[in-house]
Design a protein around this motif. Sequence first.
Motif, PDB file in Angstrom:
ATOM      1  N   TYR A  79       0.808  -1.221   0.000  1.00  0.00           N
ATOM      2  CA  TYR A  79       0.000   0.000   0.000  1.00  0.00           C
ATOM      3  C   TYR A  79       0.841   1.271   0.000  1.00  0.00           C
ATOM      4  CZ  TYR A  79      -4.069  -2.916   0.853  1.00  0.00           C
ATOM      5  OH  TYR A  79      -5.072  -3.844   0.731  1.00  0.00           O
ATOM      6  N   THR A  80       2.155   1.126   0.020  1.00  0.00           N
ATOM      7  CA  THR A  80       3.012   2.312   0.109  1.00  0.00           C
ATOM      8  C   THR A  80       2.894   3.184  -1.135  1.00  0.00           C
ATOM      9  OG1 THR A  80       4.571   1.098   1.504  1.00  0.00           O
ATOM     10  CG2 THR A  80       5.366   3.125   0.483  1.00  0.00           C
ATOM     11  N   PHE A  83      -0.527   4.802  -1.739  1.00  0.00           N
ATOM     12  CA  PHE A  83      -0.776   5.951  -0.869  1.00  0.00           C
ATOM     13  C   PHE A  83      -0.036   7.185  -1.363  1.00  0.00           C
ATOM     14  CE2 PHE A  83       0.457   8.573   2.829  1.00  0.00           C
ATOM     15  CZ  PHE A  83      -0.809   9.025   3.170  1.00  0.00           C
ATOM     16  N   LEU A 333      -0.892  14.636   5.587  1.00  0.00           N
ATOM     17  CA  LEU A 333      -1.073  13.322   6.190  1.00  0.00           C
ATOM     18  C   LEU A 333      -2.263  13.304   7.151  1.00  0.00           C
ATOM     19  CD1 LEU A 333       2.533  12.007   6.996  1.00  0.00           C
ATOM     20  CD2 LEU A 333       1.067  11.473   5.044  1.00  0.00           C
ATOM     21  N   LEU A 337      -4.278  10.082   5.629  1.00  0.00           N
ATOM     22  CA  LEU A 337      -3.659   8.795   5.921  1.00  0.00           C
ATOM     23  C   LEU A 337      -4.681   7.771   6.422  1.00  0.00           C
ATOM     24  CD1 LEU A 337      -1.247   6.954   6.240  1.00  0.00           C
ATOM     25  CD2 LEU A 337      -0.612   8.170   8.329  1.00  0.00           C
ATOM     26  N   CYS A 338      -5.401   8.090   7.487  1.00  0.00           N
ATOM     27  CA  CYS A 338      -6.392   7.142   7.999  1.00  0.00           C
ATOM     28  C   CYS A 338      -7.576   6.987   7.045  1.00  0.00           C
ATOM     29  CB  CYS A 338      -6.873   7.576   9.381  1.00  0.00           C
ATOM     30  SG  CYS A 338      -5.641   7.356  10.687  1.00  0.00           S
ATOM     31  N   PHE A 340      -7.422   7.055   3.752  1.00  0.00           N
ATOM     32  CA  PHE A 340      -6.957   6.116   2.735  1.00  0.00           C
ATOM     33  C   PHE A 340      -7.002   4.688   3.261  1.00  0.00           C
ATOM     34  CE2 PHE A 340      -3.441   3.500   1.214  1.00  0.00           C
ATOM     35  CZ  PHE A 340      -3.603   3.534  -0.157  1.00  0.00           C
ATOM     36  N   SER A 341      -6.461   4.467   4.448  1.00  0.00           N
ATOM     37  CA  SER A 341      -6.409   3.116   5.014  1.00  0.00           C
ATOM     38  C   SER A 341      -7.809   2.552   5.237  1.00  0.00           C
ATOM     39  CB  SER A 341      -5.624   3.125   6.329  1.00  0.00           C
ATOM     40  OG  SER A 341      -4.270   3.478   6.124  1.00  0.00           O
ATOM     41  N   ASP A 521       3.200   2.280   7.279  1.00  0.00           N
ATOM     42  CA  ASP A 521       2.065   2.697   8.096  1.00  0.00           C
ATOM     43  C   ASP A 521       0.732   2.729   7.361  1.00  0.00           C
ATOM     44  OD1 ASP A 521       3.177   2.879  10.645  1.00  0.00           O
ATOM     45  OD2 ASP A 521       4.074   4.826  10.226  1.00  0.00           O
ATOM     46  N   PRO A 522       0.649   3.194   6.101  1.00  0.00           N
ATOM     47  CA  PRO A 522      -0.648   3.107   5.417  1.00  0.00           C
ATOM     48  C   PRO A 522      -1.170   1.672   5.361  1.00  0.00           C
ATOM     49  CG  PRO A 522       0.828   4.558   4.206  1.00  0.00           C
ATOM     50  CD  PRO A 522       1.657   3.893   5.264  1.00  0.00           C
TER      51      PRO A 522
END
Length: 544
Positions: A79-80, A83, A333, A337-338, A340-341, A521-522
């Motif tokens: 997923y890097t 993202f 971010l 970030l969250c 997207f996840s 982290d993603p």
Amino acid sequence: MPLKRSTSMSPSNLEIAPATQTWLGSPADRLTAAFWEYECRKVEKRLRSTTYTSVVHSTSANPPPGEHRQSGEFEPSAYTQPFLSFINANPTVFHAVDHVCQRLHSQGFMKLSEREIWSGSLEQGGKYFLERNGSSVVAFVVGSQYKPGNGASVVASHIDALTTRLKPISALSSKVGYVQLGVAPYAGALNGTWFDRDLGIGGRVLVRDSQSGNIQKKLVKLDWPIARIPTLAPHFGASANIASANKETEMVPIIGLDFPGTSEYSQEQGRPSVLGGAGTFAATQPPRLVKAIAGELDIQDYGQIINWELELFDAQAAQLGGLDKEFIFAGRLDDKLCSFSAIEALIASSSHSSHSSLKVVGCFDDEEIGSLLRQGAHSNLLPGTLSRICEAFAEEGNCGANQVAQMYANSFLVSADVSHAVNPNYLSSYLENHSPRLNVGVAIQADPNGHTTTDSVSTAFLQRVADKCGAKLQVFQIRNDSRSGGTVGPMLSSAMGMRAIDAGVPQLSMHSIRATCGDLDPGLGVQLFKGFFDYFEEVDAEFR
């Protein structure tokens, strides 16, 4: 094993070649190949040393990124790059929500309209989404055995970010030959990190169609450096202190030079010309900016531009950093970030349609300014969506307060907002044993004063989810002598009575124009949120 050369010497175009193949070409070519072989071996070694195990039961012919049906291993690294692409392609909240909607549609989700009745449109096993104002989106999957009153596993985040927006009349009188832009901070933006940055411009433009006369909404971005807020050199003494800069007078972006003979000027009058005619919206904006926006949207008549919502954003691309490229350096971010996840987790989990519950993701606008607008989490968007789903499946559409309250009581909310990662230069600012690290896992956010929804029951619930999907949980709590922030969790859980927890991906430099998270982290966020969707009913049964 040697590397086979492709048409482009980049990692994405390198293939593993048979061991018997030899390299031909210039010494420079062979040196480049050797370099990429070394890089690939480093990545391979790192991935092998970092294994994240989860139980997966995908029935899809094409498993989602990060999931391998045969081995049962979840790979956060998958997923890097997606993202990074998401951040770079979608600099504003309007672009981000539009991207999410297109992504959902490509994965078989059907778009719903709030203006229409949903009864008869929803079915068990179906996948749906809706947006509000082009800046908030809610997506959900209906279990194949769902019935009214059953619960929902909900992940709620915010998709807005600190930014700087153009004022309604952004044209300013030129000063000493500079064209400047009238802007205002959104939430805590225009802080010291905005000085001396390359700033692009983008957002939403309302355009009147020349044929039908209808108003169309178009997205635009000028992602090359358009604007800059210059600092005063330190040689000028106390006036150069950026910490005390006046946001109205000392943080006004420059966007060009203004002098007679440029396109800004009317040669006859020696003053700015009026684009689009007197009284039009375009006439209140910097002429060259109007031309740039119109050119990007292929608009010939500037008078067709009815209005716009534009903002500045950091034009530097999100990218990997660190010796082994273990960091992500990026803007926005918090909290693309969250969001997207959560969306990727819903997509990855949607094939598990045998559930009797709902799987829901809400990505809300306006969290950074209190969530009180109609597209914010404090609005009726999420509770209204859930009650309408309940009604659509009720007998004769009769879903009363009893079933809605039952659904809320059977549900669980993960309020997903980024958390603070520990900063090695400021260890004294962190509470001992409550300092999340990058590339480890999502951090539960605790607060004894109700700024978060976390309690012992919700913590134990999410820990059981993490155990089942092979994820790791961290914990963060602010020191007693520091100020705690808040997010969408308390307002949503209190409005609906849902059990809830606050948990988010850690990052460094929150509220800076550029921040840092780990490259894994993603994907680690996807792993936990997907596990939450997959195992919600199983874990919920343990807590009845």
